[in-house]
Structures are given as C-alpha cells and as structure tokens.
Enzyme design. Structure first.
Site, PDB file in Angstrom:
ATOM      1  N   ASP A  12      54.850  88.936 -62.229  1.00  0.00           N
ATOM      2  CA  ASP A  12      55.313  88.260 -61.806  1.00  0.00           C
ATOM      3  C   ASP A  12      56.624  88.447 -60.262  1.00  0.00           C
ATOM      4  OD1 ASP A  12      57.970  87.026 -62.806  1.00  0.00           O
ATOM      5  OD2 ASP A  12      59.036  88.824 -63.299  1.00  0.00           O
ATOM      6  N   ASP A  25      60.806  87.852 -59.929  1.00  0.00           N
ATOM      7  CA  ASP A  25      61.749  88.587 -59.868  1.00  0.00           C
ATOM      8  C   ASP A  25      61.695  89.882 -60.708  1.00  0.00           C
ATOM      9  OD1 ASP A  25      62.724  85.745 -58.490  1.00  0.00           O
ATOM     10  OD2 ASP A  25      63.304  84.944 -60.046  1.00  0.00           O
ATOM     11  N   GLN A  61      60.383  79.247 -63.600  1.00  0.00           N
ATOM     12  CA  GLN A  61      61.608  79.802 -62.341  1.00  0.00           C
ATOM     13  C   GLN A  61      62.436  78.200 -62.995  1.00  0.00           C
ATOM     14  OE1 GLN A  61      62.401  80.891 -59.260  1.00  0.00           O
ATOM     15  NE2 GLN A  61      61.100  82.425 -60.023  1.00  0.00           N
ATOM     16  N   CYS A  70      55.972  78.115 -63.818  1.00  0.00           N
ATOM     17  CA  CYS A  70      56.608  77.362 -64.617  1.00  0.00           C
ATOM     18  C   CYS A  70      58.304  76.341 -63.863  1.00  0.00           C
ATOM     19  CB  CYS A  70      56.990  77.848 -66.096  1.00  0.00           C
ATOM     20  SG  CYS A  70      58.119  76.725 -67.127  1.00  0.00           S
ATOM     21  N   ARG A  98      55.390  77.727 -69.514  1.00  0.00           N
ATOM     22  CA  ARG A  98      56.340  78.872 -69.899  1.00  0.00           C
ATOM     23  C   ARG A  98      55.923  80.272 -70.068  1.00  0.00           C
ATOM     24  NH1 ARG A  98      61.487  79.510 -67.465  1.00  0.00           N
ATOM     25  NH2 ARG A  98      62.435  80.794 -68.183  1.00  0.00           N
ATOM     26  N   LYS A  99      55.961  81.164 -69.472  1.00  0.00           N
ATOM     27  CA  LYS A  99      55.471  82.752 -70.157  1.00  0.00           C
ATOM     28  C   LYS A  99      56.665  82.847 -71.164  1.00  0.00           C
ATOM     29  CE  LYS A  99      55.949  84.647 -65.869  1.00  0.00           C
ATOM     30  NZ  LYS A  99      55.973  85.854 -64.901  1.00  0.00           N
TER      31      LYS A  99
END
Length: 180
Positions: A8, A10, A56, A93, A104-105
C-alpha cells in the site's frame, strides 16, 4: 512463476495525516517513512517484483487529477531508485470511496491483474498495508497479509513499520520455499 510484494502507499511508504502533510496531492508532499528505501531494497534482493497498490479516491473526489497522481508515483519511483530501491509498477484505484468499483481495495482486482501481467504466484507473495482493506484485498487475491500498525486479526503478521516487516517477510518466504 514469480514472487512479489504488494505495498500500500499512504501509511506504508509515505507519511499521511502527519505533522508535515495531510494527504499527498503533489510530488513535493511525498515524504518517505523511516527505513522505507532500505526495506524495499531488502525485498528487491529476494522477490522478483515489488509493486505499489493504492486506493486514491482523491482523484474521483476531485482533489487531484489522474495526471497529478501519475506525477506523484513517477516521483516516488524515481526517488526510491536513487536509493537503490526498485518498484516495478504503481497501480491505483482512482474512484470515489463508495463508487462500488472492482478495483478499490478491499477488492483484489489490482493485485490479481498484476499477478496475471507478471506471472506471479500469489500464494508465494505478500500484501503489506496499514488498513484492514489492504489485508482483505491481499487475502482475496491469495497472498499473505502483513499489517503495519498495532493489530489486525486477519493479518498473518503485524509490525510497526516496513523495515521490520521486510525482515519477517524474507524469513517467512525463505522458510516456505524450503518446505516446497
């Protein structure tokens, strides 16, 4: 087949919601967390590929354009490369958080697509994240999940940061390899 580590962005690679930056919307707002280049360098020595897989939603919400996000990722990859740390590809995403998209996760499409593109054995690979959605996405794709933070009941391992996680990932992958 190849082995990979999916990271990942962030909260794993760079600061977010810190004293210096709330969200990364420009390359100059990207600050690596301590030990990140070293950790990626260690992982590069053992794994075929290291990827960044990130939600994102700021793009879908209009906080930045997709071209700005690509500039941030190009900057991140170039800065890591200067330290000898290589990211093969950063995928994301861009959709709003509740858009209901497949990428999207906690959905696993981004990981699975990279797995197909690069011939990756997902069962021999790892997803590292700082939210349960990261761990769930990895599990759905068939990877082991490594959580950075205090605790996550779904994770295979929990560490405070990427540098300590990298040592465990390499040790775990090596012991898995010797059992095959």
């Amino acid at each position: 087949m190849n082995k990979a580590v999916f990271l990942d962005r962030d909260g794993v690679i760079n600061e977010v919601l810190s004293d210096r930056v709330k969200f990364v919307n420009k390359p100059k707002e990207l600050y690596f967390l301590p030990g990140v280049p070293e950790a990626i360098k260690k992982l590069n020595a053992f794994f075929d590929y290291i990827f960044v897989v990130t939600n994102q939603g700021g793009v879908g919400l209009g906080f930045m354009k997709e071209s700005q996000l690509q500039e941030i990722h190009n900057h991140m990859i170039a800065e890591l490369k200067k330290e000898g740390a290589n990211i093969q590809e950063a995928v994301y995403c861009p959709h709003k958080p509740k858009a209901g998209c497949a990428c999207r996760k906690p959905n696993s499409k981004l990981i699975e697509d990279l797995g197909q593109k690069y011939d990756i054995d997902l069962s021999q690979s790892y997803m590292v994240g700082d939210t349960d959605t990261d761990i769930i996405a990895g599990k759905k794709a068939g990877t082991k999940g490594v959580y950075l933070g205090k605790s996550d009941p779904l994770a295979d391992a929990v560490f405070p940061n990427l540098i300590t996680a990298a040592d465990w990932i390499i040790k775990d992958a090596t012991s898995r390899e010797s059992r095959i």
